[in-house]
Design an enzyme around this catalytic site. Structure first.
Site, PDB file in Angstrom:
ATOM      1  CE  LYS A 116      -4.251  -1.773   1.935  1.00  0.00           C
ATOM      2  NZ  LYS A 116      -5.249  -1.698   2.993  1.00  0.00           N
ATOM      3  CE  LYS A 197      -7.507  -9.938  -1.627  1.00  0.00           C
ATOM      4  NZ  LYS A 197      -7.387  -9.220  -0.402  1.00  0.00           N
ATOM      5  CE  LYS A 200     -15.856  -2.679  -4.180  1.00  0.00           C
ATOM      6  NZ  LYS A 200     -16.314  -2.890  -2.834  1.00  0.00           N
TER       7      LYS A 200
END
Ligand code: TRP
Length: 329
Positions: A116, A197, A200
């Site tokens: 992230k 994966k 969103k």
């Protein structure tokens, strides 16, 4: 003392639930709830959602959508405690205590943080770094012994065990180490990019939301990337087979397609429309329940209020004991 074992899990308020969330974790939440063997506690973790740049209206809407999705998939407030994380202040309080025993070097090892931080370079905030401390607090506040999650969260549960050990070493035996529970499909891959994966973050073509219309589902499956060409997409076909198996009632048909796939004889032109239909019919009852719940906001609000009260009673007890153990007045 013969207490019912506690299961805890959380889901971020990132908007509507998709089939990756559902097959990777939530379907298991419902099964565990219905087994009657556990006290199941499930939370929509809005404090965790704050670690990304999200506006007020979006956060509120996402929290509401996720609550309805969880109820529609079968989370039953008569059997499980369902609540919003930020409504129980003890989560943040215990996370602070854990901050003081968690080495920075451990947090630096977390692959989710590293990913992230790379993707959101302009917003590498302390909350993102500290995410696992809050997650450990979520789990240990309720003395959960098992945590049903997707496999990307396994490293965080492992760290939670470390936190429990560190706490016990410093202040005396108190927390039990929780175990991870994975589903049969702990990781569903993105339809448009099967090397990654389903998420969103990869855009709406990556996933099927539980609320997608039949046309949207047909379109996304038709365009789903398969193994053609091999290479990094070689898991695309397998991913679709997994999906078929998860949603179809008839095991024989699933076995047939699986066999064809293994022999390299799967006809996507026949298989894909069937897969779309299987998903559409599996989601139909969930979507009908969802519509009903969306009209009944008073009921949904009362579920969350009661859930928060029950969770709070348990969390307050733990925090009283923790304060007493560590010397906070
Ligand atoms: N980090 C989890 C996820 O992204 C959500 C989560 C927060 C969670 N707290 C938790 C999961 C506690 C299990 C237990 O999916």
């Amino acid at each position: 003392m013969n207490q019912t074992p506690v299961i805890f899990s959380g889901i971020k308020a990132t908007g509507k639930m998709h089939i990756g969330n559902y097959l990777g974790a939530v379907k298991n939440w419902v099964t565990l709830q219905n087994s009657g063997d556990y006290q199941t506690i499930y939370s929509i973790v809005d404090l965790h959602s704050l670690t990304i740049d999200i506006g007020k209206e979006e956060l509120l809407a996402n929290t509401g959508d996720m609550t309805i999705d969880l109820l529609a998939t079968g989370i039953d407030p008569k059997k499980s405690i369902l609540f919003i994380q930020s409504q129980v202040k003890e989560h943040a309080e215990l996370a602070w205590v854990f901050n003081c025993i968690l080495p920075v070097s451990e947090l630096e090892k977390m692959t989710q943080f590293k990913d992230k931080a790379k993707r959101h370079k302009d917003n590498v905030n302390m909350g993102l770094f500290d995410y696992p401390a809050l997650m450990a607090a979520d789990i240990l506040l309720y003395h959960a012994t098992a945590v049903p999650i997707g496999d990307d969260q396994d490293q965080h549960v492992e760290l939670t065990r470390k936190v429990a050990r560190k706490f016990n070493n410093r202040w005396g035996e108190y927390f039990q180490e929780p175990q991870t529970i994975l589903t049969k499909i702990p990781r569903l891959m993105a339809l448009n990019d099967p090397a990654k994966k389903m998420s969103k973050d990869l855009g709406p073509k990556s996933y099927i939301a539980l609320s997608d219309t039949p046309d949207e589902i047909r379109d996304k499956i038709a365009k789903a990337v398969t193994d053609t060409g091999g290479g990094k997409n070689a898991v695309g076909g397998k991913n679709l087979i997994d999906l078929f198996e998860a949603f179809v009632d008839d095991d024989n048909i699933a076995a047939k397609f699986k066999g064809d796939y293994k022999n390299g004889q799967l006809q996507y032109s026949t298989f894909k429309p069937m897969l779309a239909n299987v998903i559409i019919s599996a989601l139909k009852p969930i979507q009908e329940k969802r519509k009903e719940l969306a009209k009944n906001s008073d009921y949904v609000a009362s579920v969350l209020k009661e859930g928060a009260e029950k969770a709070r009673t348990m969390a307050e007890k733990t925090m009283r004991e923790v304060r007493e153990k560590i010397g906070l007045l």
